[in-house]
Design a protein around this motif. Structure first.
Motif, short mmCIF file in Angstrom:
data_model
loop_
_atom_site.label_atom_id
_atom_site.label_comp_id
_atom_site.label_asym_id
_atom_site.label_seq_id
_atom_site.Cartn_x
_atom_site.Cartn_y
_atom_site.Cartn_z
N SER A 31 82.72 11.63 54.17
CA SER A 31 82.08 12.64 55.03
C SER A 31 80.69 12.95 54.50
N LEU A 32 79.70 12.91 55.38
CA LEU A 32 78.34 13.26 54.98
C LEU A 32 78.17 14.76 54.78
N LYS A 33 79.00 15.53 55.44
CA LYS A 33 79.02 16.97 55.23
C LYS A 33 80.48 17.40 55.12
N ALA A 34 80.83 17.94 53.97
CA ALA A 34 82.21 18.32 53.72
C ALA A 34 82.48 19.78 54.07
N GLU A 35 81.52 20.66 53.74
CA GLU A 35 81.80 22.09 53.97
C GLU A 35 80.55 22.90 54.28
N HIS A 36 79.38 22.31 54.26
CA HIS A 36 78.15 23.07 54.50
C HIS A 36 77.70 23.02 55.95
N GLY A 37 78.43 22.36 56.82
CA GLY A 37 78.01 22.21 58.20
C GLY A 37 77.01 21.08 58.35
N THR A 38 76.94 20.51 59.54
CA THR A 38 76.06 19.36 59.78
C THR A 38 74.60 19.74 59.56
N GLY A 39 74.15 20.77 60.28
CA GLY A 39 72.79 21.24 60.12
C GLY A 39 71.74 20.25 60.57
N ARG A 40 70.52 20.54 60.15
CA ARG A 40 69.40 19.70 60.54
C ARG A 40 69.29 18.44 59.69
N ASN A 41 69.77 18.51 58.45
CA ASN A 41 69.55 17.36 57.57
C ASN A 41 70.53 16.23 57.81
N MET A 42 71.67 16.48 58.45
CA MET A 42 72.60 15.39 58.72
C MET A 42 72.79 15.12 60.22
N ALA A 43 72.17 15.93 61.07
CA ALA A 43 72.31 15.71 62.52
C ALA A 43 71.90 14.30 62.95
#
Length: 930
Positions: free
Chosen positions: A467-479
């Protein structure tokens, strides 16, 4: 733009529509490394408010973002459109029967919910590291988890119901059958499409299997597609899609959680392993055991904290390949706890460790272990080069791949030149955080970051299917990388969901789904060097809940953001313009300088120190000149006399025209229940009967007398108490002309304040000299002044605040009869920072049967003279005290005279020094109710 502002101002009060450049900048900053400046900030206090903003946004075609606490690390809480700030009316909390559920608003802090649940032995499931600052809205919108939460107790898994305001202004309450029935009728297309999407997804075996596989580990990348296979009812699907949707599908105005047990018995151990591989072998075994948390730290993470006091010395001797696991077990009983400890130790049998693991149930030891873990992230932030940003990324791997993945991440950090990078994480879930520093002011550095993140994504997805984001939310950096992780089919499904809920793409666009492959490299936040005392700030926002001016003007984080911008402009030769003008009031005049922010700051920054430094440079509207300060330092006796005369005149005038008129004419400086003019006690040099003690009455108690004309002054009460307890008090010579300088220090007049403190020091040393090479005990009666002089006298003379001396020396000597009460207790910021609040609580507990300590009240905002010159700060800081005090609570106590003035004025109840209560309860006659 003007029509947008006009439309909002026709509905909202003026204070709720923020348009000045300074505060737009301040609110345009969250804990991430992105910055967007909103066109307007609107504070909403109701669902109707939200619906109106949504209507205006749709009419004007302007996108919007909902913001709770802004502790998000991935840029979900910033926008260049309308920033919708969740107001305090949404900070609601309703505990259900047996506390098995709790219904909360998005504006309440997660830690506050747990505080209210604690007496019931319950808590909410999510436990992010920011729980003391983040709010429920953000916790649910990001599906945040944490160290003990795992995947079983996050918001998705513990959701019992919610209320949602949709993009078209419609409201759905999933717990209200009538609301659900109306929604089925009014939004039949949406409901039917959700049912159809769910059925189609469940029927597609390959897609369904892919979704199930992705959620075997922590995953907050993209929308919660597991809702489509976990539930068949379209309302259930809708509710669970909202969790983790980051404000892109609607506004969650209320959330009901199923609470979880907060076990009272806990034990922890910090185990060191020679290699990552052996540590991960232990993790795999521990996964099968009833452990609550297993945190892994690689060698660089341990190295970043190894020199902190109180940590195990063995940390400094570990090899370069070493790692550690912080293991915690919890249970409802001591017997069960021991069984779980034995099970965890059994799981470690046969695995190489640097030393034999031993669990501890001692709270201090366990806290020390957790300091190792919690200190890693801020340690990198504190040591970074000025002008750089600290970045924390958040990935997850299948647990069986954790060792190899950790080594690969370490290699990538080294390969791309991030030698300071560290790795730690929630090992039971395969969840790793890696922290490094980045300079975004240089194009080559941005390109280096881009290459590194591309490699990280390939590693996580292509090699480990993580998972590229486990618990911090997708946000702008992984969208931009969502499709890389999920594939085209699943990502197209997410796009359809977004279109279904938000057809005009007005809700937080670019977050979660973003077709711009370079979006994560845009709108990067500058972090220019500003002042040495604040350059370490990582803008996390942990400080904000403790700040008395937060939501009135600026928080500590926002003061730092603002000063960084002003420093940048100065370095670039740009005009400060309106930002500089407004900063004088918003940033400096209304800062209490209490320093409570430093107690929550991960890197220990006291933003009040910045305020004092800038005031000392002549900034701020309420700052005196150094000439005036110098005269004050040399003529304090005259200042005290003039102040007492002014109080006497004020009382004479108010007796004729009334307190309200005097308060209005004085701009709020004259307070309800203003104390009488004080008087200096008669000089005392000791009588020879009793144990000698030196008492220096602080100027606050000498200038401001008792609350009523027939009441003794604070110095008189303390002198009476000392004699009653068998002490022989003496006062320093010329004490009424002396002041410790705190009044000038708070205004940034450091040199003049030091002169005053030096004079007091000389007087105390002389008065306390016992003639045999030692010193008598020395006490003061104002906590703020005591703390200042304790620092000034460190290594020369021990000085105690009155409540400390009373706890240590008076309680054993006095016969007390407890008062029934209830009595309100205000622990001021100096006591909190000095960590002497335990003694104060014990002291009042010895005097009162019932004590009320209002939740949500930290610093009272009076801040010496701030309550007189900017009275709105005191009013705002105490806005939550009213509902917290029961009607039958008719008095309060504290340990600082000016704090007591502000508390009296705001609550309508007389607040006095704890000395008054102690004196009353130590009389021979019994005490009744207040």
């Amino acid at each position: 733009m003007n029509s947008l502002i006009s439309a909002l101002r026709t509905y909202f009060p003026a204070a709720s529509v923020i348009t000045d450049e300074l505060r737009l900048l301040a609110w345009g900053t969250d804990a991430s490394f992105y910055r967007l400046i909103p066109q307007v900030v609107v504070v909403v206090e109701s669902e109707d408010d939200v619906a109106y903003v949504l209507t205006v946004a749709a009419q004007k075609g302007i996108h919007l973002t909902f913001r709770a606490a802004g502790t998000s690390l991935s840029g979900q809480a910033v926008t260049d459109g309308i920033l919708v700030l969740i107001g305090e009316a949404f900070a609601t909390c309703e505990i259900g029967p047996d506390a098995t559920t709790v219904r909360v608003g998005p504006g309440i802090i997660g830690g506050e919910v747990n505080y209210r649940l604690a007496p019931h032995g319950r808590k909410i499931g999510p436990d992010p590291a920011s729980i003391g600052a983040c709010k429920i809205g953000g916790i649910a919108a990001n599906n945040a988890s944490g160290m003990c939460c795992g995947t079983a107790q996050n918001s998705y898994r513990t959701l019992a119901g919610l209320r949602v305001v949709f993009a078209d202004g419609a409201v759905l309450d999933t717990e209200d059958p009538f609301s659900v029935a109306r929604f089925y009728e009014s939004h039949a297309t949406l409901v039917d499409e959700l049912a159809r999407l769910g059925a189609a997804t469940r029927a597609d075996e390959a897609l369904a299997a892919r979704i199930r596989h992705k959620y075997k580990i922590k995953n907050t990348t993209g929308y919660s597609l597991n809702a489509l296979i976990d539930y068949e009812d379209p309302i259930d699907i809708l509710a669970h899609l909202m969790i983790g949707s980051e404000g892109t599908l609607g506004f969650m105005s209320r959330i009901t959680y199923r609470t979880v047990v907060e076990d009272p018995f806990k034990a922890s151990t910090l185990v060191f392993f020679p290699t990552i591989e052996t540590a991960c072998q232990a993790v795999i075994r521990l996964k099968q055991e009833p452990v609550s948390a297993v945190e892994m730290l690689d060698r660089p993470a341990l190295r970043s904290v190894e020199d902190k006091p109180g940590l195990p010395p063995i940390i400094r001797t570990l090899g370069n390949d070493a790692a550690a696991l912080l293991i915690e077990v919890r249970a409802e009983s001591a017997v069960l706890l021991q069984q779980r400890i034995d099970a965890a130790l059994g799981a470690l049998t046969g695995i190489a460790t640097v030393e034999a693991p031993t669990f501890s149930t001692d709270p201090a030891t366990c806290e020390m272990y957790w300091k190792v873990r919690k200190g890693t992230f801020p340690s990198v932030g504190a040591m970074r080069r000025a002008g750089t940003t600290v970045i924390i990324e958040d990935v997850a791997f299948p647990i069986e791949s954790l060792a190899a993945a950790t080594l690969d991440l370490q290699a990538l950090l080294r390969e791309h030149g991030y030698s300071e990078g560290i790795i730690f994480g929630h090992a039971l879930e395969g969840n790793l955080h890696f922290v490094f520093t980045q300079d975004f002011s240089d194009a080559a550095e941005v390109e280096r970051y881009a290459r590194f993140m591309d490699e990280v994504c390939k590693l996580v997805i292509d090699k480990y299917d993580g998972s590229l984001k486990a618990e911090h939310g997708t946000g702008r950096n992984m969208a931009p990388f969502v499709e890389m992780e999920w594939g085209r089919q699943a990502t197209d499904l997410m796009r359809r969901i977004k279109k279904l809920f938000d057809p005009d793409n007005l809700l937080n666009p670019g977050v979660i789904i973003n077709d711009d492959p370079q979006a994560h490299l845009k709108n990067l936040k500058p972090m220019p060097a500003a002042e040495d005392i604040i350059d370490r700030c990582i803008e996390c926002g942990f400080c904000e809940p403790l700040c008395p001016s937060h939501r009135l003007t600026l928080s500590p984080r926002q003061r730092i953001v603002s000063w960084r911008e002003l420093s940048r402009r100065a370095a670039a030769g740009e005009e400060a313009a309106d930002v500089g003008r407004d900063f004088a009031y918003f940033g400096l005049d209304t800062c209490a300088g209490c320093g409570l922010c430093s107690t929550a700051c991960p890197v220990g920054i006291d933003t009040g120190e910045l305020t004092r430094r800038l005031r000392g440079r002549g900034l701020g509207n309420k700052t005196p000149s150094h000439k005036v300060a110098n005269w004050t330092a040399g003529n304090f006796g005259k200042v005290a006399t003039a102040s007492r005369v002014g109080l006497s005149i004020g009382h004479a005038v108010s007796g004729v025209v009334g307190e309200s008129l005097v308060a209005r004419l004085s701009g709020g400086a004259w307070k309800r229940g203003m104390p009488q003019a004080g008087k200096a006690p008669k000089a005392q040099q000791g009588t020879g009967t009793g144990d000698p003690v030196v008492y220096f009455p602080a100027c606050g108690g000498r200038i401001f007398g008792a609350n009523t004309a027939d009441e003794a002054t604070l110095p008189e009460v303390i002198l009476e108490l000392l004699v009653r307890a068998g002490y022989d008090p003496r006062l320093p010579a010329g004490f009424d002309k002396l002041c410790c300088g705190q009044m000038l220090a708070s205004k940034g007049m450091a040199e003049e304040a030091e002169q005053m403190a030096d004079t007091v020091t000389a007087a105390l040393l002389k008065a306390a000299d016992d003639g045999h090479g030692g010193y008598y005990p020395v006490i003061m009666d104002a906590s703020t002044c005591s703390v200042r002089m304790q620092k000034h006298l460190a290594g020369r003379l021990a000085l105690l605040d009155f409540h400390e001396f009373a706890h240590d020396a008076l309680l054993p000597r006095l016969m007390l009869t407890r008062k029934r009460g209830p009595i309100a207790l205000h622990i001021n910021c100096s006591v909190r920072r000095a960590a002497s609040d335990t003694k104060l609580r014990r002291l009042i507990a010895a005097c009162a049967e019932e004590i009320v300590e209002p939740a949500g009240v930290t610093c009272c905002g009076f801040a010496g003279d701030r309550g007189f010159v900017v009275p709105e700060l005191n009013v705002h800081a105490l806005r939550k005290v009213h509902e917290a005090l029961p009607a039958n609570c008719c008095e309060g106590v504290s340990t600082n005279r000016t704090c007591e003035i502000g508390l009296t004025a705001e609550t309508g109840r007389p607040y006095r020094s704890i000395a008054y209560l102690l004196e009353e309860c130590s009389r021979t006659e019994s005490m009744g109710a207040c």
